[in-house]
Design an enzyme around this catalytic site. Sequence first.
Site, PDB file in Angstrom:
ATOM      1  N   ASN A  60      16.278  58.146 -32.095  1.00 20.27           N
ATOM      2  CA  ASN A  60      16.220  56.967 -32.966  1.00 20.27           C
ATOM      3  C   ASN A  60      15.466  57.331 -34.256  1.00 20.27           C
ATOM      4  OD1 ASN A  60      16.081  54.462 -34.158  1.00 20.27           O
ATOM      5  ND2 ASN A  60      15.399  53.398 -32.309  1.00 20.27           N
ATOM      6  N   ILE A 103       9.842  46.202 -30.232  1.00 22.22           N
ATOM      7  CA  ILE A 103       9.878  45.600 -31.563  1.00 22.22           C
ATOM      8  C   ILE A 103      11.337  45.703 -32.006  1.00 22.22           C
ATOM      9  CG2 ILE A 103       9.060  47.746 -32.652  1.00 22.22           C
ATOM     10  CD1 ILE A 103       7.710  45.980 -34.803  1.00 22.22           C
ATOM     11  N   TYR A 113       8.166  54.044 -38.356  1.00 22.78           N
ATOM     12  CA  TYR A 113       6.831  54.197 -37.787  1.00 22.78           C
ATOM     13  C   TYR A 113       5.976  55.173 -38.604  1.00 22.78           C
ATOM     14  CZ  TYR A 113       8.886  51.710 -33.855  1.00 22.78           C
ATOM     15  OH  TYR A 113       9.530  50.776 -33.074  1.00 22.78           O
TER      16      TYR A 113
END
Length: 171
Positions: free
Chosen positions: A135, A96, A142
């Site tokens: 990250n 994504i 998320y």
Amino acid sequence: MNIKKINNSDEDIKKLQTIAKQTFTETFGSQNTAEDLAKFLNEEYDFNKLKSEVADPESFYYFCYFNDELAGYLKLNIGSAQTESDYPEALEIQRIYVLQKYQGQKIGLSMMQHAIAVAKKIKKSQVWLGVWEKNLKAQAFYRKSGFEKVGSHDFILGDDIQTDYILVKEL
């Protein structure tokens, strides 16, 4: 915002290859060696490999357009196309990515909502993904989207073995 399934035409594969290499480099280039990055990009985003993945009935690739410009892409997997076999009844969000110049426009959120809608449509009870331990920006995104860390696995970038956290969202 417009999300469209990628066709297995040479034109779409070339567009996919270009945006995949660009977004990956923008996201991870400064944190990895040029050699590891080049090896990864050449192997993972090889034209024939991408063409084969797009043709796989258990993988779903999408382009995301913002103001009629290609801004990002999404790759989803089910069944044997998943990168881990631990979640046979789930949908995997393998990729994504949003081009840097379009970040902050809620494009990632739109693609996430699309992925969840696909999972529900095909009657999956979970969505899972892997995210690099370094990250932090993606991890925060998320978490906001309802994912929880359940484990980790190795991710090979060139010759560098890195750790990805496995995150799961119950539907």
